[in-house]
Scaffold this active site. Structure first.
Site, mmCIF file in Angstrom:
data_model
loop_
_atom_site.group_PDB
_atom_site.id
_atom_site.type_symbol
_atom_site.label_atom_id
_atom_site.label_comp_id
_atom_site.label_asym_id
_atom_site.label_seq_id
_atom_site.Cartn_x
_atom_site.Cartn_y
_atom_site.Cartn_z
ATOM 1 N N GLY A 19 12.636 -21.585 78.651
ATOM 2 C CA GLY A 19 13.110 -21.047 76.964
ATOM 3 C C GLY A 19 11.608 -21.223 75.717
ATOM 4 N N GLU A 20 11.520 -21.178 75.002
ATOM 5 C CA GLU A 20 11.085 -21.556 74.566
ATOM 6 C C GLU A 20 10.448 -23.080 74.167
ATOM 7 O OE1 GLU A 20 9.875 -18.806 73.850
ATOM 8 O OE2 GLU A 20 7.990 -19.470 72.563
ATOM 9 N N SER A 21 9.187 -23.244 74.602
ATOM 10 C CA SER A 21 8.805 -24.944 74.737
ATOM 11 C C SER A 21 7.962 -25.181 73.502
ATOM 12 C CB SER A 21 7.433 -24.845 75.008
ATOM 13 O OG SER A 21 6.505 -23.243 75.191
ATOM 14 N N CYS A 50 8.983 -22.454 83.624
ATOM 15 C CA CYS A 50 8.789 -21.698 82.851
ATOM 16 C C CYS A 50 8.126 -22.957 81.010
ATOM 17 C CB CYS A 50 9.464 -20.500 82.407
ATOM 18 S SG CYS A 50 8.361 -19.560 81.829
ATOM 19 N N ARG A 77 -0.054 -20.131 77.156
ATOM 20 C CA ARG A 77 1.140 -19.913 77.535
ATOM 21 C C ARG A 77 1.117 -17.916 77.100
ATOM 22 N NH1 ARG A 77 3.404 -21.941 71.731
ATOM 23 N NH2 ARG A 77 5.413 -20.620 72.636
ATOM 24 N N ILE A 106 9.487 -14.065 83.085
ATOM 25 C CA ILE A 106 9.762 -13.699 81.656
ATOM 26 C C ILE A 106 9.000 -15.019 80.583
ATOM 27 C CG2 ILE A 106 12.083 -14.402 79.680
ATOM 28 C CD1 ILE A 106 13.756 -13.945 81.980
ATOM 29 N N ARG A 107 8.349 -13.949 79.837
ATOM 30 C CA ARG A 107 6.969 -14.638 79.291
ATOM 31 C C ARG A 107 6.610 -15.747 79.361
ATOM 32 N NH1 ARG A 107 9.696 -16.606 75.160
ATOM 33 N NH2 ARG A 107 10.896 -15.951 75.624
ATOM 34 N N HIS A 142 10.912 -18.496 86.725
ATOM 35 C CA HIS A 142 13.276 -18.427 86.716
ATOM 36 C C HIS A 142 13.706 -18.742 88.093
ATOM 37 C CE1 HIS A 142 13.355 -18.877 82.082
ATOM 38 N NE2 HIS A 142 12.350 -18.258 82.386
ATOM 39 N N GLU A 144 15.996 -20.137 89.235
ATOM 40 C CA GLU A 144 17.266 -19.716 88.978
ATOM 41 C C GLU A 144 18.176 -18.389 88.768
ATOM 42 O OE1 GLU A 144 14.906 -20.623 87.104
ATOM 43 O OE2 GLU A 144 15.963 -19.939 84.745
HETATM 44 N N1 GLN Z 1 6.449 -18.087 76.553
HETATM 45 C C1 GLN Z 1 7.622 -19.048 76.550
HETATM 46 C C2 GLN Z 1 6.861 -20.349 75.766
HETATM 47 O O1 GLN Z 1 5.454 -20.229 75.646
HETATM 48 C C3 GLN Z 1 7.897 -20.060 78.299
HETATM 49 C C4 GLN Z 1 9.068 -18.912 78.381
HETATM 50 C C5 GLN Z 1 9.841 -18.954 79.711
HETATM 51 O O2 GLN Z 1 10.605 -19.697 80.068
HETATM 52 N N2 GLN Z 1 10.929 -17.969 80.067
HETATM 53 O O3 GLN Z 1 7.268 -21.725 75.788
#
Ligand code: GLN
Length: 162
Positions: A19-21, A50, A77, A106-107, A142, A144
């Site tokens: 997700g987004e940390s 991630c 990150r 993913i990012r 990921h 999953e």
């Molecule tokens: N780029 C996100 C972060 O820095 C992590 C991306 C992800 O969990 N797919 O939190």
């Protein structure tokens, strides 16, 4: 994310998802969960994927941000680039039995350093993408989102052997 700090809550292991940390951190801090989560991760099998791996890391860069500080890795990150650089690749699996592993990035964060207690289970172009330290597993991809479940099976095996 479901959080508990002992087996009374019926939780044997945990996945801290992607997700987004920054958002995960804000929610954990405002909900007063950060210390409880740190206690759980320090004692029970946990898989961070991630953003989850970022939360577990001891050092976070790009930019620096707080974390649980429990898994001895240094992460950058978005280390492989922005959303447009997200990709699916195949990894060599040094320590997981079976065929090469599909990696959905993913990012994704890049692991740019590992401490002496950290075992590298899989790499992409020589860089760690799946690591283990004690009961902690962390993937910068990921698992999953792939059809196979070797990474999750690893977590379940640790949960069963407690
Ligand atoms: N780029 C996100 C972060 O820095 C992590 C991306 C992800 O969990 N797919 O939190």
């Amino acid at each position: 994310m479901h959080i508990a700090n002992d087996s009374k809550n019926g939780l044997d292991s945990l996945v801290i998802p992607g997700g987004e940390s920054t958002t995960l951190l804000k929610l954990l801090e405002s909900g007063g969960f950060l210390d409880r989560l740190r206690d759980f991760v320090s004692t029970k099998p946990t898989l961070g994927t991630c953003a989850g791996a970022i939360l577990m890391a001891t050092v976070v860069d790009n930019p620096p941000q707080p974390s649980l500080g429990v898994l001895d890795i240094h992460v950058q990150r978005n280390g492989y680039g922005r959303q447009i650089d997200s990709t699916i690749e195949i990894a060599s699996t040094q320590k997981l039995d079976g065929p090469p592993l599909e990696l959905v990035f993913i990012r994704a964060p890049k692991i740019i350093g590992t401490g002496p207690g950290v075992e590298v289970l899989a790499t992409r172009r020589g860089e760690p993408v799946l690591v283990r330290q004690g009961k902690m597993l962390a993937a910068t991809f990921h698992p999953e989102l792939s059809i196979e479940s070797r990474v999750h099976k690893c977590l379940l095996a640790m949960a069963r052997s407690q």
